[in-house]
Design a protein around this motif. Structure first.
Motif, PDB file in Angstrom:
ATOM      1  N   LYS A   1       4.257   3.708 -10.761  1.00  0.00           N
ATOM      2  CA  LYS A   1       3.201   4.330 -11.564  1.00  0.00           C
ATOM      3  C   LYS A   1       3.401   4.070 -13.060  1.00  0.00           C
ATOM      4  O   LYS A   1       2.439   3.951 -13.820  1.00  0.00           O
ATOM      5  N   SER A   2       4.661   3.989 -13.483  1.00  0.00           N
ATOM      6  CA  SER A   2       4.940   3.738 -14.900  1.00  0.00           C
ATOM      7  C   SER A   2       4.484   2.350 -15.325  1.00  0.00           C
ATOM      8  O   SER A   2       4.334   2.079 -16.523  1.00  0.00           O
ATOM      9  N   LYS A   3       4.253   1.484 -14.348  1.00  0.00           N
ATOM     10  CA  LYS A   3       3.775   0.125 -14.629  1.00  0.00           C
ATOM     11  C   LYS A   3       2.269   0.017 -14.405  1.00  0.00           C
ATOM     12  O   LYS A   3       1.719  -1.059 -14.185  1.00  0.00           O
ATOM     13  N   ASN A   4       1.605   1.169 -14.434  1.00  0.00           N
ATOM     14  CA  ASN A   4       0.140   1.226 -14.358  1.00  0.00           C
ATOM     15  C   ASN A   4      -0.408   0.847 -12.977  1.00  0.00           C
ATOM     16  O   ASN A   4      -1.514   0.302 -12.853  1.00  0.00           O
ATOM     17  N   HIS A   5       0.381   1.115 -11.934  1.00  0.00           N
ATOM     18  CA  HIS A   5      -0.056   0.888 -10.565  1.00  0.00           C
ATOM     19  C   HIS A   5       0.221   2.142  -9.736  1.00  0.00           C
ATOM     20  O   HIS A   5       0.995   3.010 -10.143  1.00  0.00           O
ATOM     21  N   ASP A   6      -0.395   2.213  -8.585  1.00  0.00           N
ATOM     22  CA  ASP A   6      -0.159   3.322  -7.658  1.00  0.00           C
ATOM     23  C   ASP A   6       0.333   2.790  -6.320  1.00  0.00           C
ATOM     24  O   ASP A   6      -0.098   1.726  -5.868  1.00  0.00           O
ATOM     25  N   VAL A   7       1.218   3.522  -5.698  1.00  0.00           N
ATOM     26  CA  VAL A   7       1.628   3.249  -4.319  1.00  0.00           C
ATOM     27  C   VAL A   7       1.787   4.590  -3.634  1.00  0.00           C
ATOM     28  O   VAL A   7       2.317   5.547  -4.214  1.00  0.00           O
ATOM     29  N   ALA A   8       1.284   4.697  -2.419  1.00  0.00           N
ATOM     30  CA  ALA A   8       1.342   5.964  -1.689  1.00  0.00           C
ATOM     31  C   ALA A   8       2.670   6.120  -0.969  1.00  0.00           C
ATOM     32  O   ALA A   8       3.323   5.131  -0.609  1.00  0.00           O
ATOM     33  N   ILE A   9       3.086   7.365  -0.768  1.00  0.00           N
ATOM     34  CA  ILE A   9       4.182   7.632   0.170  1.00  0.00           C
ATOM     35  C   ILE A   9       3.525   7.790   1.524  1.00  0.00           C
ATOM     36  O   ILE A   9       2.774   8.737   1.769  1.00  0.00           O
ATOM     37  N   GLY A  10       3.772   6.833   2.390  1.00  0.00           N
ATOM     38  CA  GLY A  10       3.042   6.737   3.656  1.00  0.00           C
ATOM     39  C   GLY A  10       3.473   7.714   4.723  1.00  0.00           C
ATOM     40  O   GLY A  10       2.838   7.801   5.776  1.00  0.00           O
ATOM     41  N   GLY A  11       4.551   8.448   4.481  1.00  0.00           N
ATOM     42  CA  GLY A  11       5.036   9.407   5.477  1.00  0.00           C
ATOM     43  C   GLY A  11       6.541   9.344   5.592  1.00  0.00           C
ATOM     44  O   GLY A  11       7.212   8.576   4.891  1.00  0.00           O
ATOM     45  N   THR A  12       7.072  10.161   6.475  1.00  0.00           N
ATOM     46  CA  THR A  12       8.512  10.205   6.721  1.00  0.00           C
ATOM     47  C   THR A  12       8.836   9.505   8.026  1.00  0.00           C
ATOM     48  O   THR A  12       8.235   9.798   9.066  1.00  0.00           O
ATOM     49  N   LEU A  13       9.774   8.575   7.975  1.00  0.00           N
ATOM     50  CA  LEU A  13      10.202   7.853   9.171  1.00  0.00           C
ATOM     51  C   LEU A  13      11.550   8.386   9.641  1.00  0.00           C
ATOM     52  O   LEU A  13      12.357   8.881   8.850  1.00  0.00           O
ATOM     53  N   TYR A  14      11.775   8.297  10.935  1.00  0.00           N
ATOM     54  CA  TYR A  14      13.072   8.649  11.509  1.00  0.00           C
ATOM     55  C   TYR A  14      13.892   7.375  11.590  1.00  0.00           C
ATOM     56  O   TYR A  14      13.512   6.431  12.276  1.00  0.00           O
ATOM     57  N   SER A  15      15.016   7.356  10.868  1.00  0.00           N
ATOM     58  CA  SER A  15      15.823   6.141  10.821  1.00  0.00           C
ATOM     59  C   SER A  15      17.175   6.328  11.495  1.00  0.00           C
ATOM     60  O   SER A  15      17.406   5.840  12.601  1.00  0.00           O
ATOM     61  N   ASP A  16      18.072   7.082  10.871  1.00  0.00           N
ATOM     62  CA  ASP A  16      19.422   7.252  11.414  1.00  0.00           C
ATOM     63  C   ASP A  16      19.575   8.478  12.303  1.00  0.00           C
ATOM     64  O   ASP A  16      20.673   8.767  12.779  1.00  0.00           O
ATOM     65  N   ALA A  17      18.488   9.217  12.493  1.00  0.00           N
ATOM     66  CA  ALA A  17      18.522  10.405  13.360  1.00  0.00           C
ATOM     67  C   ALA A  17      17.134  10.643  13.939  1.00  0.00           C
ATOM     68  O   ALA A  17      16.124  10.304  13.316  1.00  0.00           O
ATOM     69  N   LEU A  18      17.098  11.232  15.123  1.00  0.00           N
ATOM     70  CA  LEU A  18      15.828  11.578  15.747  1.00  0.00           C
ATOM     71  C   LEU A  18      15.268  12.850  15.115  1.00  0.00           C
ATOM     72  O   LEU A  18      15.897  13.461  14.258  1.00  0.00           O
ATOM     73  N   GLY A  19      14.086  13.266  15.573  1.00  0.00           N
ATOM     74  CA  GLY A  19      13.486  14.501  15.108  1.00  0.00           C
ATOM     75  C   GLY A  19      14.149  15.706  15.746  1.00  0.00           C
ATOM     76  O   GLY A  19      15.158  15.595  16.459  1.00  0.00           O
ATOM     77  N   ASN A  20      13.579  16.871  15.516  1.00  0.00           N
ATOM     78  CA  ASN A  20      14.151  18.106  16.048  1.00  0.00           C
ATOM     79  C   ASN A  20      14.165  18.112  17.569  1.00  0.00           C
ATOM     80  O   ASN A  20      13.235  17.618  18.211  1.00  0.00           O
ATOM     81  N   ALA A  21      15.206  18.687  18.129  1.00  0.00           N
ATOM     82  CA  ALA A  21      15.315  18.809  19.583  1.00  0.00           C
ATOM     83  C   ALA A  21      14.125  19.597  20.121  1.00  0.00           C
ATOM     84  O   ALA A  21      13.688  20.573  19.509  1.00  0.00           O
TER      85      ALA A  21
ATOM     86  N   ASN B   1       0.804  -1.229   0.000  1.00  0.00           N
ATOM     87  CA  ASN B   1       0.000   0.000   0.000  1.00  0.00           C
ATOM     88  C   ASN B   1       0.833   1.274   0.000  1.00  0.00           C
ATOM     89  O   ASN B   1       0.445   2.273  -0.605  1.00  0.00           O
ATOM     90  N   ALA B   2       1.941   1.239   0.761  1.00  0.00           N
ATOM     91  CA  ALA B   2       2.682   2.484   0.990  1.00  0.00           C
ATOM     92  C   ALA B   2       4.174   2.219   1.120  1.00  0.00           C
ATOM     93  O   ALA B   2       4.598   1.145   1.568  1.00  0.00           O
ATOM     94  N   ILE B   3       4.955   3.211   0.715  1.00  0.00           N
ATOM     95  CA  ILE B   3       6.403   3.192   0.902  1.00  0.00           C
ATOM     96  C   ILE B   3       6.783   4.449   1.681  1.00  0.00           C
ATOM     97  O   ILE B   3       6.007   5.394   1.762  1.00  0.00           O
ATOM     98  N   PHE B   4       7.969   4.452   2.271  1.00  0.00           N
ATOM     99  CA  PHE B   4       8.278   5.494   3.249  1.00  0.00           C
ATOM    100  C   PHE B   4       9.584   6.230   2.972  1.00  0.00           C
ATOM    101  O   PHE B   4      10.602   5.623   2.632  1.00  0.00           O
ATOM    102  N   VAL B   5       9.510   7.537   3.161  1.00  0.00           N
ATOM    103  CA  VAL B   5      10.673   8.415   3.107  1.00  0.00           C
ATOM    104  C   VAL B   5      11.378   8.335   4.458  1.00  0.00           C
ATOM    105  O   VAL B   5      10.764   8.005   5.472  1.00  0.00           O
TER     106      VAL B   5
END
Length: 311
Positions: free
Chosen positions: A258-278, A237-241
């Motif tokens: 999308k070029s293959k005639n399908h849709d997938v949503a960008i589900g949101g931004t995840l924190y991976s190698d760093a935390l969010g803002n202090a 359903n979704a892939i993540f930034v």
């Protein structure tokens, strides 16, 4: 790279000659990533001074020490870092600092239990903070190290660690409950790079990263096309930034789907190698983990996207 290390080593030597006294009575601790900084601050509290090298959104795989960082490292009483070549460009710097107390938190873990990788310098996946049990072991190791460095504050460190450990136990229970609401067949996590394998192993997700374990090597056209086919085949359903990886990599993947005639949503931004803002909830390890899980589960539980031919 060699020229960079020589310059850093020379700077360390020069600064060491000028700075041989502590600026205050507190233990001077330097940390690398935001996750480690948060862990050390929770355990050390007000009786130590913590200086983190990396901030929100910083990719530790590509990070280089600045002149100001060299000063911090040279004046530190204790330096905490990952220890599995996560901070690839800083490893040789740490090795040159023989007189300093450098502590790799990964040394707290049984290496035989780690996820191996022949494609990464340490031969292990370094993203250990996504296994909460590992993070508890790392926390105990940090507490022990601080107790040994300043025995007069040992009781404070023990109490702080007991309190934070209890919060980590609660975190694991809470997110386990959230994840249980997501059917097993929907537990496919596609992200910019392979930062979430320990998370996947802990909570039974299939994890696929576009760039592999390190962001130092960019994904090629074949990588994008192969993953696009996987997404379509598995009806993802979704892939993540990721906050520390350029958004264009996932946007390219979405375009390929999308070029293959399908849709997938960008589900949101995840924190991976760093935390969010202090100062924000996501700027803490616990807040980051909850945010990530809620984002992942919410996006993957959404109704599946229909291919254009089915609309």
């Amino acid at each position: 790279m060699k020229k960079y290390i020589v310059l850093i080593t020379l700077a360390i030597s020069l600064i060491s000659c000028k700075n041989n006294t502590k600026s205050n009575s507190k233990l001077n601790v330097v940390t690398t990533t935001t996750m480690i900084t948060d862990l050390v601050k929770n355990i050390g509290g007000d009786v130590i001074e913590v200086k983190g090298l990396m901030g929100s959104g910083v990719d530790p795989h590509l990070y280089k020490a600045s002149e100001g960082d060299v000063t911090k490292l040279t004046n530190a009483d204790v330096i905490f870092y990952n220890g599995l070549h996560l901070e690839g460009k800083l490893v040789e710097v740490f090795e040159k600092m023989k007189s300093k107390k450098t502590v790799a938190i990964a040394d707290a873990l049984d290496k035989s239990t780690l996820i191996g990788s022949e494609y990464f310098a340490s031969n292990y996946d370094p993203h250990i903070w996504f296994n909460i049990d590992y993070w508890m072991q790392a926390g105990a190791y940090v507490a022990k190290t601080l107790e040994e460095a300043t025995p007069e504050h040992a009781e404070t460190f023990r109490k702080n660690w007991e309190s934070y450990h209890a919060q980590l136990v609660t975190l694991k229970q809470e997110i386990s409950g959230i994840i249980e609401t997501l059917p097993q067949e929907k537990r496919i996590l596609v992200t910019a790079h392979d930062a979430f394998n320990y998370f996947g192993k802990s909570f039974h997700f299939e994890v696929v990263g576009l760039q592999g374990l390190s962001t130092a090597t960019e994904a090629g056209v074949q990588d994008v096309q192969k993953l696009a086919a996987f997404i379509i085949e598995n009806k993802v359903n979704a892939i993540f930034v990721e906050s520390s990886v350029p958004k264009r990599t996932i946007e390219a993947l979405q375009a390929a789907v999308k070029s293959k005639n399908h849709d997938v949503a960008i589900g949101g931004t995840l924190y991976s190698d760093a935390l969010g803002n202090a100062g924000t909830v996501e700027g803490t390890y616990i807040g980051m983990y909850k945010y990530n899980v809620n984002t992942i589960v919410g996006a993957l539980k959404a109704s599946p996207n229909l291919s254009k031919g089915e609309e």
